[in-house]
Scaffold this motif. Structure first.
Motif, PDB file in Angstrom:
ATOM      1  N   ARG A 130      -3.083 -11.222   2.566  1.00 43.53           N
ATOM      2  CA  ARG A 130      -3.856 -11.615   3.742  1.00 43.53           C
ATOM      3  C   ARG A 130      -2.956 -11.725   4.961  1.00 43.53           C
ATOM      4  O   ARG A 130      -1.791 -12.059   4.843  1.00 43.53           O
ATOM      5  N   ASP A 131      -3.554 -11.463   6.128  1.00 44.23           N
ATOM      6  CA  ASP A 131      -2.796 -11.602   7.372  1.00 44.23           C
ATOM      7  C   ASP A 131      -2.839 -13.068   7.814  1.00 44.23           C
ATOM      8  O   ASP A 131      -3.453 -13.904   7.128  1.00 44.23           O
ATOM      9  N   PRO A 132      -2.206 -13.415   8.935  1.00 51.26           N
ATOM     10  CA  PRO A 132      -2.169 -14.822   9.351  1.00 51.26           C
ATOM     11  C   PRO A 132      -3.532 -15.459   9.629  1.00 51.26           C
ATOM     12  O   PRO A 132      -3.655 -16.679   9.592  1.00 51.26           O
ATOM     13  N   ASP A 133      -4.557 -14.665   9.901  1.00 51.96           N
ATOM     14  CA  ASP A 133      -5.907 -15.190  10.111  1.00 51.96           C
ATOM     15  C   ASP A 133      -6.766 -15.092   8.862  1.00 51.96           C
ATOM     16  O   ASP A 133      -7.981 -15.223   8.924  1.00 51.96           O
ATOM     17  N   ASN A 134      -6.123 -14.836   7.728  1.00 58.20           N
ATOM     18  CA  ASN A 134      -6.792 -14.756   6.429  1.00 58.20           C
ATOM     19  C   ASN A 134      -7.563 -13.454   6.239  1.00 58.20           C
ATOM     20  O   ASN A 134      -8.358 -13.328   5.308  1.00 58.20           O
ATOM     21  N   ILE A 135      -7.377 -12.461   7.109  1.00 56.39           N
ATOM     22  CA  ILE A 135      -8.056 -11.179   6.940  1.00 56.39           C
ATOM     23  C   ILE A 135      -7.534 -10.531   5.665  1.00 56.39           C
ATOM     24  O   ILE A 135      -6.322 -10.414   5.460  1.00 56.39           O
ATOM     25  N   ALA A 136      -8.454 -10.134   4.809  1.00 60.45           N
ATOM     26  CA  ALA A 136      -8.100  -9.554   3.511  1.00 60.45           C
ATOM     27  C   ALA A 136      -7.580  -8.124   3.715  1.00 60.45           C
ATOM     28  O   ALA A 136      -8.273  -7.272   4.275  1.00 60.45           O
ATOM     29  N   LEU A 137      -6.353  -7.900   3.264  1.00 59.52           N
ATOM     30  CA  LEU A 137      -5.704  -6.601   3.351  1.00 59.52           C
ATOM     31  C   LEU A 137      -5.282  -6.160   1.972  1.00 59.52           C
ATOM     32  O   LEU A 137      -5.122  -6.984   1.062  1.00 59.52           O
ATOM     33  N   GLU A 138      -5.092  -4.871   1.805  1.00 60.66           N
ATOM     34  CA  GLU A 138      -4.503  -4.371   0.576  1.00 60.66           C
ATOM     35  C   GLU A 138      -3.773  -3.084   0.843  1.00 60.66           C
ATOM     36  O   GLU A 138      -4.014  -2.401   1.839  1.00 60.66           O
ATOM     37  N   LEU A 139      -2.867  -2.777  -0.054  1.00 62.25           N
ATOM     38  CA  LEU A 139      -2.183  -1.504  -0.076  1.00 62.25           C
ATOM     39  C   LEU A 139      -2.701  -0.766  -1.290  1.00 62.25           C
ATOM     40  O   LEU A 139      -2.876  -1.360  -2.346  1.00 62.25           O
ATOM     41  N   THR A 140      -2.940   0.514  -1.135  1.00 61.93           N
ATOM     42  CA  THR A 140      -3.493   1.343  -2.209  1.00 61.93           C
ATOM     43  C   THR A 140      -2.605   2.534  -2.467  1.00 61.93           C
ATOM     44  O   THR A 140      -2.226   3.231  -1.520  1.00 61.93           O
ATOM     45  N   ALA A 141      -2.269   2.745  -3.740  1.00 60.48           N
ATOM     46  CA  ALA A 141      -1.424   3.882  -4.123  1.00 60.48           C
ATOM     47  C   ALA A 141      -2.093   4.669  -5.241  1.00 60.48           C
ATOM     48  O   ALA A 141      -2.727   4.078  -6.123  1.00 60.48           O
ATOM     49  N   PRO A 142      -1.962   5.992  -5.231  1.00 62.14           N
ATOM     50  CA  PRO A 142      -2.508   6.782  -6.327  1.00 62.14           C
ATOM     51  C   PRO A 142      -1.734   6.511  -7.617  1.00 62.14           C
ATOM     52  O   PRO A 142      -0.534   6.232  -7.576  1.00 62.14           O
ATOM     53  N   MET A 143      -2.425   6.619  -8.749  1.00 64.30           N
ATOM     54  CA  MET A 143      -1.760   6.434 -10.027  1.00 64.30           C
ATOM     55  C   MET A 143      -0.910   7.644 -10.419  1.00 64.30           C
ATOM     56  O   MET A 143       0.037   7.498 -11.162  1.00 64.30           O
ATOM     57  N   ASN A 144      -1.244   8.798  -9.900  1.00 58.56           N
ATOM     58  CA  ASN A 144      -0.556  10.073 -10.229  1.00 58.56           C
ATOM     59  C   ASN A 144      -0.599  10.342 -11.680  1.00 58.56           C
ATOM     60  O   ASN A 144       0.050  10.186 -12.540  1.00 58.56           O
TER      61      ASN A 144
END
Length: 144
Positions: A130-144
């Motif tokens: 989450r960012d400082p304002d609690n905004i939900a973030l994510e990083l996404t990677a392919p499994m390959n």
């Protein structure tokens, strides 16, 4: 068949934040955005004209993505993905090694995060935080 609007990739997005400097630091330091456009200072004659576009905030860029920060939320306000609007924002990374590196950076900056989770049915790994304002973030990677 109903005629549709021929949209392309996302051009830009804007997040409403409580503290511009805190959010600027988070997105430039951890996610590699750079500031492309800044609002003029309040005493600049151009400030009033640009307020309707920038709301006293900034526009940042990373690759093809423009992201604005709009500092108009009241102090203490917190993001809630269970309200109408954004649920979360996901950024792509090249692979699982990038997610492992992100875990180390998030830990070094005391940013809480979830585990790297495999979503086999989608063929991806995700890392939530989450960012400082609690905004939900994510990083996404392919499994390959």
């Amino acid at each position: 068949m109903t005629e549709q609007i021929p949209t392309g990739a996302i051009h830009h997005l804007r997040l409403t934040v409580t503290d511009l400097e805190r959010s600027r630091e988070f997105y430039t330091t951890l996610l590699g955005f750079s500031v492309a456009v800044e609002s003029p200072p309040a005493d600049d004659p151009a400030a009033a004209a640009t307020y309707a576009v920038l709301f006293g905030g900034i526009v940042m860029i990373r690759g093809d993505l423009l992201m604005g920060l709009r500092p108009v939320a009241p102090a203490g306000d917190r993001f809630d993905e269970d309200r109408v609007g954004l649920d979360h924002l996901s950024f792509s990374v090249a692979g699982r090694d990038d997610l492992e590196h992100a875990v180390a950076l998030l830990d070094a900056h005391d940013v809480p995060h979830g585990p790297i989770t495999g979503l086999d049915s989608f063929g991806i790994y995700v890392l939530s935080f989450r960012d400082p304002d609690n905004i939900a973030l994510e990083l996404t990677a392919p499994m390959n």
